[in-house]
Every structure is written in C-alpha cells, then in structure tokens.
Write an enzyme that holds these catalytic residues in place. Sequence first.
Site, PDB file in Angstrom:
ATOM      1  N   HIS A  23     -11.078  -0.382  16.936  1.00 23.58           N
ATOM      2  CA  HIS A  23     -11.936  -1.100  15.963  1.00 23.58           C
ATOM      3  C   HIS A  23     -11.525  -0.788  14.523  1.00 23.58           C
ATOM      4  O   HIS A  23     -12.343  -0.873  13.614  1.00 23.58           O
ATOM      5  CB  HIS A  23     -13.415  -0.743  16.141  1.00 23.58           C
ATOM      6  N   SER A  65       4.585  -7.180  -9.167  1.00 28.25           N
ATOM      7  CA  SER A  65       3.714  -8.219  -9.690  1.00 28.25           C
ATOM      8  C   SER A  65       4.134  -8.491 -11.119  1.00 28.25           C
ATOM      9  O   SER A  65       4.514  -7.578 -11.849  1.00 28.25           O
ATOM     10  CB  SER A  65       2.263  -7.747  -9.650  1.00 28.25           C
ATOM     11  N   LYS A  84       1.923  -2.532  -9.163  1.00 27.66           N
ATOM     12  CA  LYS A  84       1.891  -3.086  -7.812  1.00 27.66           C
ATOM     13  C   LYS A  84       3.232  -3.022  -7.091  1.00 27.66           C
ATOM     14  O   LYS A  84       4.285  -3.205  -7.674  1.00 27.66           O
ATOM     15  CB  LYS A  84       1.450  -4.551  -7.872  1.00 27.66           C
ATOM     16  N   GLU A  92       3.760  -9.548   4.892  1.00 23.56           N
ATOM     17  CA  GLU A  92       2.741 -10.612   4.878  1.00 23.56           C
ATOM     18  C   GLU A  92       3.314 -11.927   5.405  1.00 23.56           C
ATOM     19  O   GLU A  92       2.677 -12.649   6.175  1.00 23.56           O
ATOM     20  CB  GLU A  92       2.212 -10.826   3.458  1.00 23.56           C
TER      21      GLU A  92
END
Length: 463
Positions: A161, A282, A288, A295
């Site tokens: 979970h 970024s 970043k 992704e």
Amino acid sequence: MSKTSANSMWGGRFSAGPDAIMEAINASIEFDKRLAPQDIAGSRAHAAMLAVCGIISEADAKAIDAGLVQVQDEITRGDFAFSTALEDIHMNVEARLREIIGAPAGRLHTARSRNDQVALDFRLWVREQCDAAIAGLEALMRAFLGQAEAGADWVMPGFTHLQTAQPVTWGHHMLAYVEMFARDKSRFEDARRRMNECPLGAAALAGTSFPIDRHATAAVLGFDRPTANSLDSVSDRDFALEFLSSSAICATHLSRFAEELVIWSSAQFRFVRMSDRFSTGSSIMPQKRNPDAAELLRAKLGRILGATVALFTVIKGLPLTYSKDMQEDKEQVFDAADTLMLGLAAMEGMVRDLTTNREALEAAASAGFSTATDLADWLVRELDLPFREAHHVTGALVKLAEDKGCDLPDLSLAEMQKTHGQITEAVYSVLGVQNSVASRTSYGGTAPENVRARVAHWKEVLG
Ligand code: ARG
C-alpha cells in the site's frame, strides 16, 4: 476526381484510376515501406523455388534475383521513388523490378498473391522484433543484476500500500524485476516459436495448382515449417497480437519500475539519484532534477497498450480470410515495437547509471516499526505464544513506542516485560533491520544470502 489511368498491376478490367481520396485511404506505402527488406527476401526465395520446381526458367529466376538485389540497394541508398499510386510495398518493388529487368518481372507473382506475401513479410518483421525484444530484455536483466549484486545486503523498506511494511534488501527488490523481465523474455521466445511457420505459398487463400515447394521456401527463410492451412495462413494475425500482448505486459513492468524511480528520486524519498544523462533540469527552478525519462517510460505503456487494443479490435469478428481491414495491423505494431525497444534501452541506461543512497534507504527501513512482524514471530518461536496473541502483544509494544516517540529497539527490557513478563534480552537480536532481513532465509525470501545465490543463478542463465 482523379483521371489517372488504371493500375498496371491489376487494372485489366478497370478503365479509370481511383479517386484521390480512394488512393489516400487505400495506400499503405507510407508505412509498409518498412517491410521492403522482408518483401525482397521473400520474393528472392519464391523466385528461386519457382525455378527449382520448373515453374519459371533458370534465366528468368536469375534476372529476377539480380533485379531484386538492385531494388534493395536503391532502397538502402535512399534512391528509391516510392509511389502512392502503386499502393503498397509489394507493388512498388515489383513495378521497379519490371523497370529494371523487363518482362521476366511479370513471372515473379506466379503461384503467389499479395495476401500470402504480406502475411510473410509481416511475420518476418515481427519475428525480428521478437529477437530484438529478447536481446533488449537480456541487457536490461544484466543491468538489474548489477544493482542486485552491489546491494545484496543493503536494507530498504519493503512496501505494501506504499506504506512501510517490512525491511527488505535492495538486491531482492532489483531481483524482483529480473524475474519479471525473464518471464517477459520467455513470452517473446514462446511467441517467436509459435509464429515461426511460413505462410508463403498459401497464395490468395486456397493454395495453388502450381507444383511449388513450400518446405523449401520455409527453410530458406528460417522457418521451422510451412503453415498447414492456406486459409489460416492469409487471415490470421495472432502472431502480431501475441507480440503486442507480450509487449504490453513487458511495458507494464517497465512502467512500474519507472514509477518507483519517480517516487524514489523525489526530495521526500532520496533513495536514488538518476544520472545527469537521464535527468533534465527546469528552466525556471534551478534546484530541480526531473526524472523525465522515467516519466515518459511510465506513460509510453499507453501507446503499446493502445496498439494492442487497436489490433484486437481490427481482427475481432473478421470473417475468413483476408480483408483489407488487416492492412491496419502494421502501424500499430510498428509503433508499439519502436516504443518498446526505446523503452528497454532507456530503462537499461537508467538502471545502469542509478546511484543509491544507502543511508536514506536504511533510515527509511527502520522507520514505521518495520520489524514489528519480527517481534511477533520471536514471541511465537521463543515463548510459544499463539500467533494471534503475539500479534496483540506486539501491537501493545508498538503503541507504547509510538506514545514515547521512539522505535521498537529503543524500548527498555523492563518496559517490554510490563507488556509480557517472559520477554528476554534476546528479543533485541531480531529487532534491528539487518537482523530482520538476514533471518528471512525461506526460499524466495529477502535474506542477503538468498539474493547472492539468485544473482549467481541468473548470471549463469544469461551466460
Ligand atoms: N497492403 C496490403 C496489406 O497490407 C497487402 C495485401 C493486399 N491484398 C489485397 N488483396 N488487396 O494488407
């Protein structure tokens, strides 16, 4: 309305050419030109067989073969003018062959149809992709094995979970993916074995009255045997469905690790750091490091699954045998295969380059009372408590630690004994995360010694 003349390949009974819109919906050359090498290999095998069987002359077969070699050269060099008017790769190649060698080109299509031709070309192409997927998966498994070997005894939280459940080893987590990718590989191997029958010679749908030798063409093209039913040969695309299904399952596995990488590389987890080669920055937030490759890999499953559903939808409910619907098989499979190969390569690179933050892993493993199950097991084993009672005692100790704001090993013996009088000093030996993972030696369990043995196993399998 187009006023073009009838198609020279089949236009005997046509007086006008197709409407421009008809040509646009009908032509497949924009995408099936990818099948040129397979088409030419199939035609060369077919022509040679026709000559051996006495169906065309040796001289014609020779001219055809030389012409086809030239066509392949032109295509390889980028010197070939593909024509939409000629619909597909089969007619483009044959028309050029006629320009090069003249009349004998017209004999190549004896005892053959575009129906068995396209079934052959596509099968050859998908077979190659199975080989590429198998090679890509082996490389990926090696990358995961490298991680597993380096971190056989690094402790990390195991999750259910996405909540900390029990400590596991990094190596064990990496090996979980090796098992998945090994099954993926076996799916491509199975699919390849099943598809390795040659449809060439099924002709349009019924076979042919010419004395062809289908066993000979099958052997030359690397097939185990010819397909046994001409109707089935030209009408089924289950080999492509199997490739797509196997790809979708494999991409599902890729997407799951991609998702873990996204989570693990976040500032909140800091379990791993992706290399510069597989991260992006970024343009506005200088701090970043974005896991874009992971992704995208996570998302690309959508394309592969989409292609799978699309082809099932095309084939579903089609009456035997060939219907033009089946021309819609190629773009889906091409895109899925390209996406899969890119995904496998990208994941391999990411895994190879991955740096692991051992301290963060171990700290996270210790948090959240992750050795509570070890404590309960100890109460069962050493004090002979029924598991349900041990579970209850452990729950009370977890609550005590929670109230005190400490971890289980930080509780004093006296505190523990208040909950259950028979608990001894020995209990501390199972409470640390290292002890916990080391004790899980059951077959398939997370203990470092198991991990090392399984790494050795897979290294031997992969050679
Ligand atoms: N371009 C066609 C395809 O991809 C080739 C077979 C055409 N056969 C036919 N009878 N029109 O399916």
